[in-house]
Design an enzyme around this catalytic site. Structure first.
Site, PDB file in Angstrom:
ATOM      1  N   SER A 144     -17.689  22.148 -12.895  1.00  0.00           N
ATOM      2  CA  SER A 144     -17.215  23.389 -13.484  1.00  0.00           C
ATOM      3  C   SER A 144     -17.947  24.620 -12.978  1.00  0.00           C
ATOM      4  CB  SER A 144     -17.375  23.332 -15.010  1.00  0.00           C
ATOM      5  OG  SER A 144     -18.722  23.111 -15.363  1.00  0.00           O
ATOM      6  N   CYS A 145     -19.250  24.498 -12.693  1.00  0.00           N
ATOM      7  CA  CYS A 145     -20.006  25.727 -12.448  1.00  0.00           C
ATOM      8  C   CYS A 145     -20.553  25.843 -11.041  1.00  0.00           C
ATOM      9  CB  CYS A 145     -21.158  25.842 -13.436  1.00  0.00           C
ATOM     10  SG  CYS A 145     -22.508  24.702 -13.119  1.00  0.00           S
ATOM     11  N   GLY A 146     -20.465  24.821 -10.224  1.00  0.00           N
ATOM     12  CA  GLY A 146     -21.044  24.904  -8.893  1.00  0.00           C
ATOM     13  C   GLY A 146     -22.559  24.845  -8.963  1.00  0.00           C
TER      14      GLY A 146
END
Length: 285
Positions: A122-124
């Site tokens: 989801s956030c890298g």
């Protein structure tokens, strides 16, 4: 496709609608962890270090590892990579652990390893959202003036990428990234549960084929654009980034600083150009 090619699996579920509930089978995208290890040092004294764990969809794992490490400024050029393999000593998790072996005598950018390299779908990569971090990596602004595109071409690119999304058609649960040439011809496309992973796989393929920097390429992504996505484009020398979704404020700032044409909300017959409009014929500023 390296390792296990299972990208989707069947699940049993209850389908509920106005007619009531019924049991059925469906396909969902596979998500598993991938550990990336770096092996380096003299032949007689090799060191091995785990540098990242990312949640990904299995497939094209070597490209993912190469693209991630290159984008983070850890990997030197492709000629300095001796081999990329699965770790047989990982036992049952063999296909979830990739080792990138550098040629003897080649030292990686170890200072990069001090950052937090745990990533999620989801956030890298978390904790590095600063423009200065990209400059420290040694990235240069992308060459101005190339490529120059027909503005009408932008409309067609998301659909052309969608046509290459085989797993998405079965599951509806994957992001995609594709690299196109200035005529709109698809060069490489990859899918993954994480949009940043899909980009890493594309960049990794170009890295392994020695086709970086990809200054004449157009990178198209299926979702929104975060700072990390623009960073990866900058590292690969890609001048145009087209997204179906919205960019973040920091993504726009980074695109402007490094001369990347950033296009968002490419759908329903329109799009927004947030940076680098001069690469589109007839637009300025």
């Amino acid at each position: 496709m390296q390792g296990r090619s299972k990208t989707a699996q069947k699940v049993r579920l209850h389908k509920v609608n106005e007619a009531g509930a019924r049991v059925r089978q469906d396909r969902v995208v596979v998500e598993e962890p991938l550990e990336i290890r770096l092996e380096y040092g003299p032949t007689a004294d090799r060191a091995s270090k785990s540098v990242s764990v990312t949640m990904r969809t299995p497939g094209h794992d070597f490209e993912l590892a190469a693209g991630f490490l290159f984008g983070e400024g850890i990997l030197p050029g492709p000629a300095d990579v001796q081999e990329i393999t699965y770790c047989q000593d990982a036992g049952p998790q063999e296909y979830n652990v990739v080792s990138v072996r550098l040629s003897p005598g080649i030292e990686p950018g170890l200072e990069r390893l001090e950052r937090n390299f745990y990533t999620t779908s989801s956030c890298g990569v978390c904790g590095k959202a600063s423009l200065e971090a990209v400059e420290v990596m040694g990235c240069e602004p992308v060459q101005a003036g190339h490529p120059v595109l027909d503005p009408e071409l932008i409309h067609a690119l998301p659909d052309r990428l969608r046509e290459a999304q085989g797993v998405f058609e079965r599951t509806g649960g994957l992001h995609a990234a594709g690299l196109f040439d200035p005529t709109g011809t698809l060069q490489v496309a990859r899918e993954d549960v994480g949009r940043h992973n899909a980009v890493d796989k594309v960049v990794g393929r170009c890295f392994m084929d020695r086709q970086l920097p990809a200054g004449h390429g157009v990178l198209v992504v299926s979702g929104r654009v975060s700072f990390e996505i623009v960073q990866k484009a900058v590292a690969a020398g890609i001048g145009v980034l087209v997204a179906v979704g919205a960019p973040s404020s920091l993504a726009i700032d980074l695109a402007k600083r490094f001369n990347v044409t950033l296009v968002g909300f490419t759908r329903d017959g329109s799009y927004n150009v947030y940076a680098g409009a001069d690469r589109l014929q007839g637009l300025t500023g």
